[in-house]
Design a protein around this motif. Structure first.
Motif, short mmCIF file in Angstrom:
data_model
loop_
_atom_site.label_atom_id
_atom_site.label_comp_id
_atom_site.label_asym_id
_atom_site.label_seq_id
_atom_site.Cartn_x
_atom_site.Cartn_y
_atom_site.Cartn_z
N GLN A 78 0.87 -1.17 0.00
CA GLN A 78 0.00 0.00 0.00
C GLN A 78 0.91 1.23 0.00
OE1 GLN A 78 -2.37 -0.73 3.52
NE2 GLN A 78 -3.93 -1.82 2.35
N LEU A 79 0.64 2.16 -0.89
CA LEU A 79 1.57 3.27 -1.14
C LEU A 79 0.90 4.62 -0.97
CD1 LEU A 79 1.87 0.94 -3.63
CD2 LEU A 79 4.01 2.19 -3.91
N GLU A 80 1.74 5.63 -0.61
CA GLU A 80 1.27 7.01 -0.65
C GLU A 80 1.08 7.41 -2.11
OE1 GLU A 80 4.16 9.35 1.36
OE2 GLU A 80 3.15 9.17 3.30
N SER A 81 -0.04 8.00 -2.41
CA SER A 81 -0.37 8.31 -3.80
C SER A 81 0.60 9.32 -4.42
CB SER A 81 -1.80 8.85 -3.89
OG SER A 81 -2.71 7.89 -3.43
N GLN A 82 1.01 10.29 -3.65
CA GLN A 82 1.85 11.36 -4.20
C GLN A 82 3.31 10.97 -4.33
OE1 GLN A 82 0.32 13.86 -5.50
NE2 GLN A 82 -1.69 13.32 -4.62
N VAL A 112 -16.15 8.06 -6.85
CA VAL A 112 -14.83 8.03 -6.22
C VAL A 112 -14.49 9.40 -5.66
CG1 VAL A 112 -12.36 7.65 -6.61
CG2 VAL A 112 -14.04 6.14 -7.70
N LYS A 113 -14.74 10.47 -6.46
CA LYS A 113 -14.48 11.83 -5.98
C LYS A 113 -15.26 12.12 -4.70
CE LYS A 113 -13.52 14.30 -10.31
NZ LYS A 113 -14.01 15.38 -11.21
N THR A 114 -16.54 11.70 -4.71
CA THR A 114 -17.40 11.96 -3.56
C THR A 114 -16.89 11.26 -2.31
OG1 THR A 114 -19.31 12.18 -5.03
CG2 THR A 114 -19.76 11.78 -2.69
N ILE A 115 -16.45 10.01 -2.47
CA ILE A 115 -15.96 9.26 -1.31
C ILE A 115 -14.70 9.90 -0.76
CG2 ILE A 115 -15.00 7.04 -0.56
CD1 ILE A 115 -16.84 5.67 -2.56
N ILE A 116 -13.80 10.34 -1.67
CA ILE A 116 -12.56 10.99 -1.21
C ILE A 116 -12.90 12.27 -0.45
CG2 ILE A 116 -10.45 12.14 -1.97
CD1 ILE A 116 -10.40 10.19 -4.35
N MET A 117 -13.83 13.06 -1.00
CA MET A 117 -14.21 14.32 -0.36
C MET A 117 -14.90 14.04 0.98
SD MET A 117 -16.64 17.33 -1.91
CE MET A 117 -15.66 17.31 -3.41
N MET A 118 -15.78 13.02 1.01
CA MET A 118 -16.49 12.68 2.24
C MET A 118 -15.50 12.23 3.31
SD MET A 118 -19.51 9.88 2.81
CE MET A 118 -18.40 8.56 2.33
N GLY A 119 -14.52 11.40 2.92
CA GLY A 119 -13.51 10.95 3.87
C GLY A 119 -12.74 12.11 4.45
N SER A 120 -12.39 13.05 3.59
CA SER A 120 -11.64 14.23 4.05
C SER A 120 -12.48 15.04 5.04
CB SER A 120 -11.25 15.08 2.85
OG SER A 120 -10.60 16.26 3.27
N ASN A 121 -13.77 15.23 4.73
CA ASN A 121 -14.64 16.01 5.62
C ASN A 121 -14.86 15.32 6.97
OD1 ASN A 121 -14.93 18.01 3.69
ND2 ASN A 121 -16.79 17.08 2.81
N LEU A 122 -14.81 13.98 6.97
CA LEU A 122 -15.00 13.22 8.21
C LEU A 122 -13.69 12.98 8.96
CD1 LEU A 122 -17.57 10.52 6.98
CD2 LEU A 122 -18.03 12.44 8.50
N GLY A 123 -12.59 13.50 8.40
CA GLY A 123 -11.30 13.29 9.04
C GLY A 123 -10.76 11.89 8.85
N PHE A 171 -5.70 9.97 -11.83
CA PHE A 171 -6.99 10.50 -11.38
C PHE A 171 -7.04 10.58 -9.85
CE2 PHE A 171 -11.24 9.61 -9.76
CZ PHE A 171 -11.96 10.66 -10.32
N LEU A 172 -6.55 9.54 -9.18
CA LEU A 172 -6.55 9.52 -7.71
C LEU A 172 -5.65 10.61 -7.15
CD1 LEU A 172 -6.39 5.64 -7.21
CD2 LEU A 172 -8.36 7.12 -6.79
N ARG A 173 -4.50 10.82 -7.78
CA ARG A 173 -3.59 11.88 -7.32
C ARG A 173 -4.22 13.25 -7.48
NH1 ARG A 173 1.93 9.37 -10.06
NH2 ARG A 173 2.61 8.16 -8.23
N GLU A 174 -4.88 13.46 -8.61
CA GLU A 174 -5.51 14.76 -8.87
C GLU A 174 -6.59 15.07 -7.83
OE1 GLU A 174 -7.01 14.56 -12.80
OE2 GLU A 174 -5.01 14.42 -13.74
N ASN A 175 -7.24 14.02 -7.31
CA ASN A 175 -8.33 14.22 -6.37
C ASN A 175 -7.90 13.97 -4.92
OD1 ASN A 175 -11.07 14.65 -7.95
ND2 ASN A 175 -9.83 13.17 -9.13
N ASN A 176 -6.59 13.95 -4.71
CA ASN A 176 -6.01 13.89 -3.35
C ASN A 176 -6.42 12.63 -2.57
OD1 ASN A 176 -4.68 16.43 -3.55
ND2 ASN A 176 -6.68 17.42 -3.28
N CYS A 177 -6.47 11.49 -3.27
CA CYS A 177 -6.66 10.22 -2.57
C CYS A 177 -5.35 9.92 -1.82
CB CYS A 177 -6.98 9.10 -3.56
SG CYS A 177 -7.22 7.50 -2.76
N ASN A 178 -5.43 9.56 -0.56
CA ASN A 178 -4.24 9.42 0.28
C ASN A 178 -3.34 8.25 -0.13
OD1 ASN A 178 -6.73 10.22 2.31
ND2 ASN A 178 -4.92 11.50 2.58
N TYR A 179 -3.95 7.07 -0.35
CA TYR A 179 -3.15 5.87 -0.59
C TYR A 179 -3.78 5.03 -1.68
CZ TYR A 179 -1.68 7.25 4.10
OH TYR A 179 -1.25 7.96 5.19
#
Length: 713
Positions: free
Chosen positions: A482-486, A650-661, A677-685
């Motif tokens: 499992q890797l850091e996306s960035q 996928v975008k919504t889940i990433i945003m929801m996760g961020s809002n929920l910490g 696509f995941l990197r552009e939308n700031n998916c963590n891993y």
């Protein structure tokens, strides 16, 4: 005679027959005692010796036969092992002897097997002693095993009498037996009988009694004639009364035997026959109620449904419509019973029935057996229409049930069978139940088809192989990075089980994991995975690699009362910090019992363990529950990542996760386009084949060569 009629039946019998036969027995007893005085001590001794000799012969024949069977079985097994070029260990030999000895039973007689070292191989009355050495067994200053072994070593077989505890009465008695060495082995088999058993064998004594009886019979006949004259009038009156009532009672039982339950026994006297008739009528009413009704819901039971269904099948022969039979079960009611008690479970069953009754038309027949609800109807509807109807029923029954101010969700399954020409009700019910075995997470409604019979046979075969695989340790763990996306830095691994069958090769987890969950074997597999994964994590930490170990947890594991204690003990065993362990649980796991889930996740959080929701988006989670759960991550299911039409999800889940910490991990990343696509939308891993498929620990380790600093993952 009028006085006798006012007496109870018991008193009539005691007064009439009892007094007469007491007189007869007194005379007879006096004569028998007089004649038996002629029996000498010497004759009794001779009879006992003859009886003992016969029993010795019997034990000798049986023990020799048992020894021969065991020896032949050993030779056959040894030959099979040699043909397959396999070794045949001493333990296997003993297990074979024990199994055969236990399976081949002869009435009340048992056979024991020991080896020449005094170890117990088979002892059916006390199997807990099997495997134990009894060389020191001593009763009345006699070392029994030592005597047996010496006899077998010196003679190979022979008789032996010795004191032993009779399990029937707990007394120490003399046991007469026979021992025989099992050819080809260092074991012997034996059997015998206790002294007290001889008292029940009276064949020799009967010959003497016959002579005595011949001498006394003429006296007995004279006395018997007198007794008959005395009791004849009494018995005649009693027998006439008893015979009349017994005929009526026997007739009533025959009617019940033939299935007639709608009648009453008409005996209105105030004696014992009157009481018997009253009790019989009450019993008949109770039987009728129990035969055709379920005591919990008041529903007709399976007997009633089968009776009606048989009639419906006969009537349907000439119709163009089909009979659809539904079997409906609640998959997780046992869990409710365990957590809240059977009374609460019964309350839920009653509410479920009330909802179901509203969903069914009045003419439908419905019955309950345990946690099954079975109902049927005749219709010209197509399978698609019937399936839609079944879906509506499931939607109604899947609404939450309130227990102790908690919302409980039941998992409903429906199996449907359609009648065929010449089919009986048992076949139809069996087919609907069989269809239930093929209900899965994605489809909780199944129609029976003939292919299921073969598939079920395959599942049973796979179940046997799976049980053997657990014993033979045929599993191994693979790990996917499992890797850091960035930065593409490896920060953790997910432990994934693999099964390498010795004959069939690699068997997919998609085949055996659902079967393991269904049969309960997932608990042993889950414990093994946790232990192996943490052991590997410790090995990596010892080499300086501080990464996260993610382990999937099955619903059955999560519901164990001692689950948190298990995790705590394993972390202590391998001296690991809890922050390096991540437990992945699915949405179907957490939604089963919200309050229980909140409690367990909070306790795990107190330990410091990380929690992630696996396959997020494919289950039932709501924002309300996510807020209540002590979570760290959401794992986006790979089905969303691969499908371009789901990218907004996928975008919504990433945003929801961020809002929920919460941090977000994307599974199944296979292309650079998906990763971008995941990197552009700031998916963590992320994890997936794009970087690496799951591999053995030694292979995966090369990816963290430059990753010896402490992970913040």
């Amino acid at each position: 005679m009028r006085i006798l009629k006012n007496l109870s039946i018991q008193n009539k019998i005691l007064l009439g027959i009892g007094l007469s036969f007491v007189m007869a027995m007194i005379f007879l007893l006096a004569i028998v005692i007089y004649q038996f005085n002629y029996l000498s001590e010497e004759n009794q001794t001779l009879m006992e010796l003859e009886l003992l000799e016969r029993n010795y012969d019997k034990y000798e024949a049986l023990v020799k036969s048992r020894a021969q069977i065991l020896s032949q079985a050993y030779q056959i097994r040894l030959q099979e092992s040699q043909e397959k070029d396999q070794s045949f260990s001493e333990n296997e030999l003993k297990n074979l002897m024990s199994k055969l000895n236990n399976e081949i039973a002869i009435d009340d007689l048992y056979f024991y097997i020991y080896d020449l070292e005094g170890n117990t191989v088979s002892l059916p009355p006390t199997p807990n002693l099997e495997g134990k050495n009894r060389m020191e067994l001593q009763i009345q200053d006699r070392k029994l095993l030592e005597e047996m072994i010496n006899l077998v070593k010196n003679k190979g077989s022979g008789r032996l009498s010795y004191p032993y505890i009779n399990p029937d009465n707990g007394m120490i008695e003399t046991k007469y037996g026979y021992l025989q060495k099992i050819e080809g082995t260092d074991m012997f088999v034996g059997s015998g009988g206790y002294q007290s058993s001889y008292y029940n064998i009276v064949s020799q004594i009967l010959a003497k009694i016959k002579n005595i009886r011949d001498e006394t019979i003429y006296l007995f006949l004279i006395i018997f004639g007198i007794i008959v004259l005395i009791i004849f009038l009494i018995i005649f009156d009693i027998s006439k009364y008893i015979n009349q009532n017994i005929k009526q009672i026997v007739s009533a039982f025959k009617r019940v035997e033939n299935g007639q339950l709608s009648f009453q026994l008409d005996i209105k006297t105030e004696d014992e026959f009157g009481s018997l008739a009253s009790g019989f009528n009450k019993m008949l009413n109770r039987i009728k109620k129990l035969t055709y009704n379920d005591p919990l819901t008041g529903l007709p039971n399976l007997n009633f449904l089968e009776s009606n269904l048989s009639e419906s099948l006969k009537e349907n022969i000439s119709n163009e419509s089909q009979i659809y039979l539904f079997t409906l079960i609640t998959d997780n009611l046992t869990l409710v019973n365990s957590n809240y008690g059977y009374q609460k479970g019964n309350d839920i069953l009653r509410e479920l029935y009330q909802r179901l009754r509203k969903s069914l038309s009045e003419e439908m027949t419905i019955a309950r057996k345990s946690d099954e609800f079975i109902f049927y109807f005749s219709s010209n509807k197509s399978k698609e229409e019937v399936k839609e109807y079944a879906g509506d029923i499931i939607n109604t029954l899947s609404e939450p049930y309130e227990v102790n101010n908690n919302l409980i969700y039941l998992k409903i399954k429906i199996g449907i069978a359609i009648n065929e020409q010449g089919e009986n009700c048992s076949d139809l019910i069996r087919k609907s139940r069989l269809a239930l075995h093929f209900v899965d997470e994605k489809n909780n409604i199944k129609f029976f088809d003939q292919e299921m019979l073969g598939q079920l046979s395959g599942r049973l075969n796979l179940e046997g192989k799976l049980r053997k695989a657990i014993v033979n340790d045929e599993f191994q763990l693979f790990y996917q990075p499992q890797l850091e996306s960035q930065s593409d830095r490896v920060v953790g691994v997910e432990a994934l089980i693999r099964w390498q069958h010795p004959e069939e090769g690699r068997i997919s987890p998609g085949e055996f994991i659902p079967l393991a969950e269904e049969t309960g074997m997932i608990l042993r597999l889950g414990d093994w995975i946790l232990n192996e994964a943490l052991q590997q994590l410790k090995a990596w930490q010892n080499r300086g690699y501080n990464i996260i170990m993610a382990v999937n947890i099955a619903p059955q594991q999560f519901q164990q009362e001692n689950f948190v204690e298990k995790i705590d003990n394993l972390l202590a065993k391998y001296q690991l910090e809890a922050r390096f362990l991540e437990l992945e649980i699915t949405e179907r796991t957490v939604i089963k019992d919200i309050e229980y889930t909140v409690e367990v996740l909070s306790r795990l959080k107190e330990l410091g363990v990380k929690i992630s929701i696996d396959d997020f988006g494919t289950g039932y989670s709501s924002l309300e529950y996510l807020n209540r759960f002590a979570l760290d991550k959401l794992k986006i299911d790979k089905s969303f990542v691969h499908n371009r039409s789901n990218l907004n999800i996928v975008k919504t889940i990433i945003m929801m996760g961020s809002n929920l910490g919460l941090e977000v991990v994307a599974e199944g990343v296979e292309t650079k386009e998906e990763l971008d696509f995941l990197r552009e939308n700031n998916c963590n891993y992320y994890q997936g084949y794009y970087f690496s498929r799951a591999q053995k620990a030694a292979v995966i380790e090369k990816y963290f060569t430059d990753n010896k600093e402490e992970s913040d993952y």
